[in-house]
Design a protein around this motif. Structure first.
Motif, PDB file in Angstrom:
ATOM      1  N   LEU A 275     -19.679 -31.394 -30.301  1.00  0.00           N
ATOM      2  CA  LEU A 275     -18.279 -31.237 -30.698  1.00  0.00           C
ATOM      3  C   LEU A 275     -18.119 -31.404 -32.211  1.00  0.00           C
ATOM      4  O   LEU A 275     -17.274 -30.752 -32.822  1.00  0.00           O
ATOM      5  N   ALA A 276     -18.948 -32.241 -32.812  1.00  0.00           N
ATOM      6  CA  ALA A 276     -18.875 -32.401 -34.274  1.00  0.00           C
ATOM      7  C   ALA A 276     -19.222 -31.095 -34.983  1.00  0.00           C
ATOM      8  O   ALA A 276     -18.825 -30.880 -36.135  1.00  0.00           O
TER       9      ALA A 276
ATOM     10  N   PRO B 138      -6.528 -39.457 -32.720  1.00  0.00           N
ATOM     11  CA  PRO B 138      -5.348 -39.955 -33.445  1.00  0.00           C
ATOM     12  C   PRO B 138      -4.044 -39.244 -33.080  1.00  0.00           C
ATOM     13  O   PRO B 138      -3.001 -39.891 -32.948  1.00  0.00           O
ATOM     14  N   ARG B 139      -4.079 -37.915 -32.937  1.00  0.00           N
ATOM     15  CA  ARG B 139      -2.838 -37.204 -32.597  1.00  0.00           C
ATOM     16  C   ARG B 139      -2.386 -37.577 -31.196  1.00  0.00           C
ATOM     17  O   ARG B 139      -1.194 -37.706 -30.926  1.00  0.00           O
ATOM     18  N   THR B 140      -3.346 -37.735 -30.299  1.00  0.00           N
ATOM     19  CA  THR B 140      -3.028 -38.090 -28.909  1.00  0.00           C
ATOM     20  C   THR B 140      -2.301 -39.428 -28.838  1.00  0.00           C
ATOM     21  O   THR B 140      -1.239 -39.540 -28.202  1.00  0.00           O
ATOM     22  N   PHE B 141      -2.866 -40.440 -29.480  1.00  0.00           N
ATOM     23  CA  PHE B 141      -2.249 -41.770 -29.401  1.00  0.00           C
ATOM     24  C   PHE B 141      -0.906 -41.805 -30.125  1.00  0.00           C
ATOM     25  O   PHE B 141       0.034 -42.457 -29.668  1.00  0.00           O
ATOM     26  N   ARG B 142      -0.818 -41.080 -31.244  1.00  0.00           N
ATOM     27  CA  ARG B 142       0.462 -41.053 -31.973  1.00  0.00           C
ATOM     28  C   ARG B 142       1.532 -40.355 -31.126  1.00  0.00           C
ATOM     29  O   ARG B 142       2.663 -40.843 -31.021  1.00  0.00           O
ATOM     30  N   ALA B 143       1.188 -39.243 -30.512  1.00  0.00           N
ATOM     31  CA  ALA B 143       2.165 -38.528 -29.684  1.00  0.00           C
ATOM     32  C   ALA B 143       2.552 -39.359 -28.456  1.00  0.00           C
ATOM     33  O   ALA B 143       3.707 -39.332 -28.021  1.00  0.00           O
ATOM     34  N   ALA B 144       1.599 -40.106 -27.912  1.00  0.00           N
ATOM     35  CA  ALA B 144       1.904 -40.963 -26.751  1.00  0.00           C
ATOM     36  C   ALA B 144       2.936 -42.015 -27.137  1.00  0.00           C
ATOM     37  O   ALA B 144       3.903 -42.258 -26.393  1.00  0.00           O
ATOM     38  N   GLU B 145       2.750 -42.626 -28.292  1.00  0.00           N
ATOM     39  CA  GLU B 145       3.712 -43.650 -28.720  1.00  0.00           C
ATOM     40  C   GLU B 145       5.080 -43.037 -28.994  1.00  0.00           C
ATOM     41  O   GLU B 145       6.108 -43.638 -28.678  1.00  0.00           O
TER      42      GLU B 145
ATOM     43  N   ARG C 177     -11.746 -32.208 -33.040  1.00  0.00           N
ATOM     44  CA  ARG C 177     -11.305 -33.191 -34.051  1.00  0.00           C
ATOM     45  C   ARG C 177     -10.780 -34.465 -33.392  1.00  0.00           C
ATOM     46  O   ARG C 177     -11.009 -35.570 -33.897  1.00  0.00           O
ATOM     47  N   GLU C 178     -10.079 -34.316 -32.264  1.00  0.00           N
ATOM     48  CA  GLU C 178      -9.632 -35.519 -31.550  1.00  0.00           C
ATOM     49  C   GLU C 178     -10.841 -36.345 -31.125  1.00  0.00           C
ATOM     50  O   GLU C 178     -10.874 -37.570 -31.293  1.00  0.00           O
ATOM     51  N   TRP C 179     -11.828 -35.689 -30.579  1.00  0.00           N
ATOM     52  CA  TRP C 179     -13.057 -36.372 -30.156  1.00  0.00           C
ATOM     53  C   TRP C 179     -13.719 -37.129 -31.307  1.00  0.00           C
ATOM     54  O   TRP C 179     -14.200 -38.239 -31.135  1.00  0.00           O
TER      55      TRP C 179
ATOM     56  N   SER D 240      -9.939 -50.064 -21.780  1.00  0.00           N
ATOM     57  CA  SER D 240      -9.841 -49.952 -23.243  1.00  0.00           C
ATOM     58  C   SER D 240      -9.309 -48.588 -23.656  1.00  0.00           C
ATOM     59  O   SER D 240      -9.993 -47.829 -24.340  1.00  0.00           O
ATOM     60  N   LEU D 241      -8.085 -48.297 -23.220  1.00  0.00           N
ATOM     61  CA  LEU D 241      -7.464 -47.021 -23.597  1.00  0.00           C
ATOM     62  C   LEU D 241      -6.834 -47.167 -24.985  1.00  0.00           C
ATOM     63  O   LEU D 241      -5.616 -47.245 -25.152  1.00  0.00           O
ATOM     64  N   THR D 242      -7.705 -47.208 -25.979  1.00  0.00           N
ATOM     65  CA  THR D 242      -7.329 -47.370 -27.385  1.00  0.00           C
ATOM     66  C   THR D 242      -8.221 -46.431 -28.188  1.00  0.00           C
ATOM     67  O   THR D 242      -9.242 -45.950 -27.671  1.00  0.00           O
ATOM     68  N   PRO D 243      -7.858 -46.168 -29.453  1.00  0.00           N
ATOM     69  CA  PRO D 243      -8.753 -45.349 -30.280  1.00  0.00           C
ATOM     70  C   PRO D 243     -10.176 -45.922 -30.301  1.00  0.00           C
ATOM     71  O   PRO D 243     -11.148 -45.179 -30.147  1.00  0.00           O
ATOM     72  N   ALA D 244     -10.295 -47.236 -30.451  1.00  0.00           N
ATOM     73  CA  ALA D 244     -11.645 -47.825 -30.495  1.00  0.00           C
ATOM     74  C   ALA D 244     -12.366 -47.646 -29.164  1.00  0.00           C
ATOM     75  O   ALA D 244     -13.571 -47.373 -29.119  1.00  0.00           O
ATOM     76  N   GLY D 245     -11.613 -47.789 -28.065  1.00  0.00           N
ATOM     77  CA  GLY D 245     -12.225 -47.656 -26.742  1.00  0.00           C
ATOM     78  C   GLY D 245     -12.743 -46.256 -26.492  1.00  0.00           C
ATOM     79  O   GLY D 245     -13.859 -46.073 -25.986  1.00  0.00           O
ATOM     80  N   VAL D 246     -11.966 -45.261 -26.861  1.00  0.00           N
ATOM     81  CA  VAL D 246     -12.410 -43.884 -26.607  1.00  0.00           C
ATOM     82  C   VAL D 246     -13.488 -43.488 -27.620  1.00  0.00           C
ATOM     83  O   VAL D 246     -14.381 -42.699 -27.303  1.00  0.00           O
ATOM     84  N   GLU D 247     -13.453 -44.074 -28.825  1.00  0.00           N
ATOM     85  CA  GLU D 247     -14.555 -43.845 -29.774  1.00  0.00           C
ATOM     86  C   GLU D 247     -15.883 -44.347 -29.197  1.00  0.00           C
ATOM     87  O   GLU D 247     -16.920 -43.712 -29.387  1.00  0.00           O
ATOM     88  N   ARG D 248     -15.827 -45.477 -28.495  1.00  0.00           N
ATOM     89  CA  ARG D 248     -17.057 -45.977 -27.858  1.00  0.00           C
ATOM     90  C   ARG D 248     -17.554 -45.008 -26.794  1.00  0.00           C
ATOM     91  O   ARG D 248     -18.762 -44.775 -26.676  1.00  0.00           O
ATOM     92  N   VAL D 249     -16.617 -44.442 -26.017  1.00  0.00           N
ATOM     93  CA  VAL D 249     -17.016 -43.461 -24.998  1.00  0.00           C
ATOM     94  C   VAL D 249     -17.688 -42.263 -25.667  1.00  0.00           C
ATOM     95  O   VAL D 249     -18.749 -41.807 -25.239  1.00  0.00           O
TER      96      VAL D 249
END
Lengths: 285, 285
Positions: B171-172, B188-195, B181-183, B106-115
């Motif tokens: 981290l918060a 969001p910046r990570t996934f946007r830059a990857a795309e 902030r990514e955590w 689940s390498l998605t924003p939702a997946g990493v949010e769960r982690v």
């Protein structure tokens, strides 16, 4: 060899092998090679990075005591998962038995000679199968050895089995190949270059580049001889000798060789192998 | 995402993470950073190579489902086995939860949010212990948070336990830190830059450099703000915006930032994380 604690106590032999592949391509100038400063159009620095990471599972198998041929084939298959083609086939041929010896606690000429002497027909088959994964530039086989031409890849395995050749036997028949000579003789150039790197000073990539220049001046590079002929191979040797170990002087040579497409192979392979041995023995990074 | 077979079917998430670290430092120009063309005197390209290889056991633990804090501490301890000091602490902070998510499919924003949401007090303790292994440049803690200053390393663990803070909680509380902030927000910046890297073309290191420039122009870099102050951090952002994604134009910027010792940190960290996501999604190399 170095005295004191190892600078990288957590690094396994496979870690050092992957790092050696990275440092090898980073060292600059390595006249004619892809290095930190130079790419060829279709063979670039990042292909070597990916090749090194991809080779790791095979190197780990070697470290775990897997048969040399199986580990080598896995390393080459892994290395080939990038678009530059053959990046480190020869490096891996030298690294796999050295990693095996290191994992066995005997990273010495005698230790690696035992690994070589212990190779089997199955190891030879693994070696041939490795050629299925990537195009490797090699010389024509000696007279009467057509059925053992490595370019047949796995297609040559029946002939290897029929003749009962071990991997050591196969390499002993690779006349004039610089890596095969290392295999036959307990890796003398590799161990000598590793000790020179440890005795040298300065950043690791500079030591790598100086080791490459020394090795290049010692004997004609196998790949240059196959691709450009013996005259060019001897010229390269003489030119490297004239540059000595002076990295600034070697810059011009790097520009010239790169422009002429003279890309030494075996010399880089032995340099990577020597870097591995030096890292295992405590080369600082 | 990319359609067709993955170009590196044999690469694990840990392999892609190590390759991402290598490509990140190879991309050039990355104004102010060590890159393929530039070193600082005491922080050089080879330190990043060794840091990436050394981090691997921790990244593998993350891929095997180990707790994030434990995997991160192991990665940082491994990374620190080179003489350049802190090379990739922030990269690893971003990579570890992403590798965890990838290993879970689940390498998605939702997946990493769960982690992130699943982190515990023990993970926070691992995060603090990681600071024992290497000196990291950070801002002073917010008012009333002295006992949680990360520079205390494992010395802050009792306070973390007493307050019952998870790693996500810690981290918060890291106000103004780009990685935090990514955590907090699903990277969001990570996934946007990857795309953007996947949509880009050309060699992978060039895509890395362009992603870095875009990220640098988006917001002030945390490390530049801590080291050089907010005015310089905003200047860097504006200068990156002016260079756009033109690597030739960015060469001058790289020379200038290097001379001024302006070495963006968080921007490089997010670039490495984005490179990992892009590699997992099929970025060609």
């Amino acid at each position: 060899v170095t005295g004191g604690a190892h600078p990288r106590p957590g690094f396994s032999a496979a870690d050092h092998a992957v790092l050696a592949l990275g440092l090898e391509v980073t060292g600059t100038p390595k006249p004619g090679n892809v290095d930190r400063r130079r790419d060829y159009d279709d063979l670039r620095f990042e292909h070597f990075l990916a090749g090194g990471v991809g080779a790791r599972p095979g190197l780990e198998r070697a470290a775990e005591g897997a048969p040399v041929g199986e580990a080598f084939e896995a390393a080459v298959a892994g290395m080939s998962q990038q678009s530059g083609g053959n990046t480190q086939f020869g490096c891996l041929l030298d690294l796999v038995p050295l990693v095996s010896a290191a994992a066995d606690g005997s990273l010495t000429p005698a230790g690696v000679e035992r690994v070589v002497a212990g190779t089997t027909v199955a190891d030879a088959a693994g070696f041939y199968r490795a050629f299925d994964h990537v195009d490797v530039t090699v010389a024509d086989p000696p007279e009467g050895m057509d059925d053992l031409d490595v370019r047949r890849g796995s297609g040559a395995v029946p002939a290897v089995r029929e003749r009962g050749l071990t991997l050591a036997d196969v390499l002993a028949r690779s006349e004039g190949d610089g890596n095969a000579r290392e295999w036959e003789r307990g890796f003398p150039r590799t161990f000598r270059a590793a000790e020179a790197m440890l005795d040298d000073d300065g950043p690791a990539p500079d030591r790598v580049a100086r080791a490459f220049l020394s090795l290049l001046s010692e004997e004609p590079d196998t790949l240059v001889r196959v691709e450009q002929g013996p005259d060019v191979a001897y010229e390269v040797m003489d030119r490297a000798e004239a540059a000595g170990r002076d990295l600034a002087a070697a810059e011009d040579l790097a520009e010239e060789f790169h422009a002429r497409g003279i890309n030494p192979g075996t010399t880089a392979d032995v340099t990577a192998a020597a870097t591995f041995v030096a890292l295992e023995r405590g080369l600082p990074v």
